[in-house]
Each structure stands twice: as structure tokens, then as C-alpha cells.
Enzyme design. Structure first.
Site, PDB file in Angstrom:
ATOM      1  N   ASP A 139      22.704 -46.912  12.411  1.00 57.24           N
ATOM      2  CA  ASP A 139      24.125 -46.385  12.180  1.00 57.24           C
ATOM      3  C   ASP A 139      24.735 -46.775  10.914  1.00 57.24           C
ATOM      4  OD1 ASP A 139      26.399 -44.504  13.121  1.00 57.24           O
ATOM      5  OD2 ASP A 139      27.324 -46.414  13.479  1.00 57.24           O
ATOM      6  N   SER A 140      25.914 -46.281  10.248  1.00 56.91           N
ATOM      7  CA  SER A 140      26.649 -46.578   9.499  1.00 56.91           C
ATOM      8  C   SER A 140      27.260 -48.109   9.736  1.00 56.91           C
ATOM      9  CB  SER A 140      27.384 -45.686   8.839  1.00 56.91           C
ATOM     10  OG  SER A 140      28.347 -45.012   9.875  1.00 56.91           O
ATOM     11  N   TYR A 154      29.865 -44.212   5.902  1.00 56.56           N
ATOM     12  CA  TYR A 154      29.098 -43.163   5.376  1.00 56.56           C
ATOM     13  C   TYR A 154      29.922 -42.015   5.173  1.00 56.56           C
ATOM     14  CZ  TYR A 154      24.672 -45.815   5.837  1.00 56.56           C
ATOM     15  OH  TYR A 154      23.510 -46.741   5.774  1.00 56.56           O
ATOM     16  N   GLY A 155      31.001 -41.602   6.095  1.00 58.12           N
ATOM     17  CA  GLY A 155      31.675 -40.448   6.280  1.00 58.12           C
ATOM     18  C   GLY A 155      32.518 -39.983   5.139  1.00 58.12           C
ATOM     19  N   CYS A 194      24.093 -41.940  13.372  1.00 60.61           N
ATOM     20  CA  CYS A 194      25.106 -41.682  12.587  1.00 60.61           C
ATOM     21  C   CYS A 194      25.004 -40.010  12.244  1.00 60.61           C
ATOM     22  CB  CYS A 194      25.082 -42.370  11.141  1.00 60.61           C
ATOM     23  SG  CYS A 194      26.220 -42.041   9.936  1.00 60.61           S
ATOM     24  N   ASN A 195      26.083 -39.415  12.510  1.00 56.86           N
ATOM     25  CA  ASN A 195      26.195 -37.864  12.327  1.00 56.86           C
ATOM     26  C   ASN A 195      26.137 -37.481  11.015  1.00 56.86           C
ATOM     27  OD1 ASN A 195      27.137 -36.323  15.006  1.00 56.86           O
ATOM     28  ND2 ASN A 195      27.566 -38.375  15.250  1.00 56.86           N
ATOM     29  N   THR A 196      26.886 -38.399  10.130  1.00 57.90           N
ATOM     30  CA  THR A 196      26.786 -38.209   8.602  1.00 57.90           C
ATOM     31  C   THR A 196      25.346 -38.089   8.025  1.00 57.90           C
ATOM     32  OG1 THR A 196      28.960 -39.171   8.666  1.00 57.90           O
ATOM     33  CG2 THR A 196      28.107 -38.753   6.548  1.00 57.90           C
ATOM     34  N   GLU A 223      38.527 -48.123  15.716  1.00 59.78           N
ATOM     35  CA  GLU A 223      38.275 -49.675  15.480  1.00 59.78           C
ATOM     36  C   GLU A 223      39.529 -50.410  15.711  1.00 59.78           C
ATOM     37  OE1 GLU A 223      36.314 -49.369  11.721  1.00 59.78           O
ATOM     38  OE2 GLU A 223      34.597 -48.856  12.534  1.00 59.78           O
ATOM     39  N   CYS A 250      30.880 -37.361  15.843  1.00 59.39           N
ATOM     40  CA  CYS A 250      30.861 -38.787  15.395  1.00 59.39           C
ATOM     41  C   CYS A 250      30.737 -39.779  16.475  1.00 59.39           C
ATOM     42  CB  CYS A 250      32.032 -38.970  14.311  1.00 59.39           C
ATOM     43  SG  CYS A 250      32.372 -40.835  13.715  1.00 59.39           S
ATOM     44  N   THR A 251      30.063 -40.734  16.039  1.00 59.50           N
ATOM     45  CA  THR A 251      29.577 -41.671  17.229  1.00 59.50           C
ATOM     46  C   THR A 251      30.867 -42.546  17.787  1.00 59.50           C
ATOM     47  OG1 THR A 251      29.060 -43.309  15.437  1.00 59.50           O
ATOM     48  CG2 THR A 251      27.204 -42.088  16.616  1.00 59.50           C
ATOM     49  N   HIS A 252      31.829 -42.565  16.820  1.00 60.18           N
ATOM     50  CA  HIS A 252      33.036 -43.303  17.273  1.00 60.18           C
ATOM     51  C   HIS A 252      33.889 -42.523  18.306  1.00 60.18           C
ATOM     52  CE1 HIS A 252      32.489 -46.137  14.050  1.00 60.18           C
ATOM     53  NE2 HIS A 252      33.494 -46.990  14.587  1.00 60.18           N
TER      54      HIS A 252
END
Lengths: 267, 267
Positions: free
Chosen positions: A10-11, A42-43, A73-75, A152, A184-186
């Protein structure tokens, strides 16, 4: 029977929500996680930069003899998965494919919303893949760049989070969507806030869950599941030290791990 | 008389607010700007990562034969300036020194607030330098990680920005500060919103202005000012393409430039 670990990259630390689902669905598998905290996010970055970084991440995971890789990471999944398939022989899974399948199962009225980073939305990866499988679908996308820093900061349920979600989501709601992909993973960390804003009639789709199930099936079909009885080992590598690893670890995995720091630019 | 350019580097595009001040104070100087957009932001990363990146940035600017370098990024100034002074012979100026001098000139009641990224606040660079010069000062710091994404999203005066500023600043206001250092290059873009929240009795200190004046004085003392009559040339390099360059360029410099993209990991 194959004890080699599953690699997940992941980023940064958002991918721990994917680790959570993999641990849940495949508790006996060993996992090696890499978070590119030195170069996150990365987004907001270009396809070229994200693809270069992703290739370095795969090369690093290959040194750990992984049997399969999940691009958490989706991006990176949206922008670089094709390039990764061309460049490497190891089986590589992105979160987008499984997220798309889950969204198609979920929607009743054929109106799907997708939220993600600027890079994910710009790639139109979700939209293209949904329409390729079901041309009658309508897909509405929205980049939500403030969601990651909110998650975050731990501001997941306060007034700022709610207002931000309202600002971002009102356009999608006006289109009449009945399902919303958390691209998005977040974003699963903001699930409660997002759920309150969209209401009960819009189902939230988490691609991480669907991805974990897809990879489990793949390992079974190939006969490379780890059949050991004990809980799998989980190893974590980051390209830069960050306190955020610990807080997101607690939130997502309900336990602490110690990451090892390494230099990704060497790969 | 010295036509060599002034080098300016930043973690991304926020440093354009420093370029603005340099252009205003030294319109005839040539400028080479480098924005590390591939690895931004620096604010959430470790001292080691920020120092490594900063050294690469200086090495790149040296290939452009700069006569002096301004570290526009507060995080890099706070964490890495000493290391840069040790490693290189070229004169290198950080925004923190000048910001501190300006804050000491501004405060009347000796209570100074400092806002910045997590990395800047963690370094305690402003606090240490203020107290070294005036031990009777009181310094109160607060990391405001959401301000950069808000500025980049263009949400500089809406309700989300106001609520976020209130959340971040209420603690500092309760301490009775009469001046507030904008310790991140993006923050001048939120000046109006921050000013409304803190009220007229708290003066905002912008280190970029003070830095430009300091460098002008240095060039004059050393006799290396560019005495040409014409407006200086401005050249921009980025380590990754980003749309944000254009929007922040318009906001900060009121004109468009075309950046060149290059690979910073080679330096």
C-alpha cells in the site's frame, strides 16, 4: 500446501484495513506487508510516478518469496495493475476487480457511486470496469482528498468530518445512487460518518472484504493454501518511520505490531 | 554583479508563496525552483527521510549553478538545515530563522503561537530558536495537518475551513498569544480564514516575507546581487506532474508557468 507468504503493499498505512480482511478470511496464511510511507500519498500523484513506485514495491516483496501479491492501494490498482501484470509473473490482485464485482452484486437500481483519491477517480478504473461487465449501469464518481488526512488525524466522527462528507457526497446522493464503493483503503475508518451522511438506503461497498475472499478462492483452486493449524505470521515493512502505523494498527487490527524500516529506492 | 540564479526548493508547490516574496523583493534575480511533488508531503515524515530528500534537492539545484539556496519548506528547514550546512558549501537559508526574527519583532506580550506540519512542530525548531534569542518568551505550538489538504482542495474560506481552524487554534488563543507564525508555506493561502478565527488582536507572521528580505541583504553584503535591469528568469522543476502546480501558481503568483518534470531519485 504452500507456506510462502501473501505479499500486500500500500502507499502507506491505509492498507492495514486490507490486512484486517485477509487475516479474518485466511487466518493461517503468512503475510508480508509493505507500506510506502516515505512517498505516500499516491492519490495526488501521476500514473507514471505511481507505476514506478508500484514496480519497486513488487520487486521488494519478491525478495520475501511471496506466492501472491495484493495491491491494497486503490490508486495503484487503478493506475498500475496492467503494467504490473506485464512486468511480473507472480499472481497480482488489485482491490478494484473485487470491489467492482461486489458493487454489481449490491446495487438494485443500477446507480453506483464511487469515492476515492484524485488519482483513482482520474483513472476511471472503477467506472470502466463496471461498464465493461454491465453496460446498463450508471456510475458516478467523486474524489474526496480530505478523507485520508481526516482519518489520519483521527477526526472520523466530529463536525468537520460530517460537513466534509456532506460537501463531497451531496452530488452523488442527488443522482439517486443506492450503493457507494469506498474506493480508498482509508475510507472504512470513516464508515460510520459516511454511513450517517448517505443514510440507510445507500449500501457501502468495501473492496477489501471482496478482495480477501477472491484471493482465498484463488489459493484453493491452485492448491497453494497454507494448511498449517497455527495463526499465520505477519511481518510489516515501511519505507519511513511513522507514528501513524501504530494508531491505524490499533484501529484496524486491534493489536500492535513493530514495523521494520527499509529503503525502497534501492529496488 | 552575479547573474547566477537563486535556488529555492520545497516539498511541493506550497513554496510558490516563497517565490512570490522573492520576486517581490528581488525582481531582477533569476530563480530556479524545485518542488518535490513525487515525495510530498514532508510534514508527516521522519527527520531521516526529510534530510535525505533535502540533500538530493540541494544536489540537483547545484547542477543549475545557484549562488544561494532557500529551503522554502518549513519541515525541511526545521529538521535538516544543520545537516545541509555541514554537507554543502553554498549559502543555504531556511525560512525558520527569518520567521523567528520577525516573530520577535512582532510580539508585544511575549506570547507567540506557532502552527505547522507534524514534522515542523515535532522538531521544536521555532520554539528552540525563539528561546535561544529571548529566554523570556513563551511559545505555544500546534500541528495543523489538515490545513495543507484544505488549501490544495481550494477550501480556504468555507465552513469546513473555519471549523477546522477553530478546532486547531482555540487552544493557542486560550494561552493569550498576540502573534502567530504561519510555519508552513501553504498557510498564507488560508490567511483570511485564519485571520478571522484568531481576530485582529493576533498578528500573523509570514516567514516567507522575512526570508526574502534576509537573502536580499545577504546578496548585497556579498556584492553578488544581479544588477541587470530586466525582470529575472524563473524556471520551475517538479519531480512529478501535478495539476496543483497551476492552481497554486495562479493563486500565489497571479500568472502561469510551465514546470519541467525530472527524476530526483538520481541525485
Amino acid at each position: 500446501m504452500d507456506k510462502r507468504p501473501i505479499g500486500i503493499f500500500d502507499s502507506g498505512v491505509g492498507g492495514l484495513t486490507v490486512v484486517k480482511q485477509v487475516m479474518k478470511v485466511m487466518p493461517h496464511e503468512n503475510i508480508v506487508y509493505f507500506g510506502d510511507t516515505a512517498r505516500l500519498p499516491y492519490g495526488s500523484k501521476s500514473k507514471e510516478a505511481v507505476t514506478k513506485f508500484s514496480k519497486q514495491n513488487v520487486r521488494f516483496l519478491l525478495t520475501k518469496e511471496v506466492k501472491a501479491i495484493i495491491v491494497a492501494c486503490n490508486t495503484a490498482s487503478s493506475n498500475s495493475l496492467e503494467e504490473l501484470h506485464k512486468a511480473f509473473d507472480v499472481p497480482i490482485f488489485g482491490v478494484v476487480d473485487a470491489g467492482v464485482a461486489e458493487a454489481l452484486r449490491t446495487t438494485q437500481n443500477k446507480k453506483i457511486g464511487v469515492i476515492g483519491t484524485a488519482g483513482t477517480v482520474r483513472s476511471r478504473a472503477y467506472e470502466k470496469m463496471i461498464l465493461r461487465q454491465e453496460a446498463t449501469m450508471e456510475v458516478f464518481s467523486k474524489a474526496c482528498p480530505l478523507f485520508v488526512p481526516l482519518a489520519e488525524e483521527g477526526w472520523t466522527e466530529n463536525e468537520v468530518a460530517r460537513l466534509t462528507a456532506e460537501n463531497y457526497l451531496e452530488g452523488l446522493l442527488a443522482k439517486g445512487i443506492d450503493s457507494l464503493v469506498l474506493g480508498c483503503t482509508h475510507y472504512p475508518l470513516l464508515k460510520r460518518c459516511i454511513g450517517t451522511v448517505v443514510g440507510e438506503n445507500v449500501k457501502l461497498v468495501d473492496p477489501a472484504k471482496a478482495t480477501a475472499k477472491q484471493v482465498k478462492l484463488f489459493l484453493q483452486e491452485k492448491g497453494i493454501t497454507n494448511l498449517e493449524e497455527k495463526t499465520g505470521e505477519r511481518t510489516f515493512y515501511l519505507s519511513d518511520y511513522t507514528d501513524m502505523f501504530y494508531s491505524i494498527c490499533q484501529k484496524a487490527l486491534k493489536q500492535g505490531y513493530h514495523p521494520e524500516i527499509m529503503d525502497i529506492e534501492q529496488f
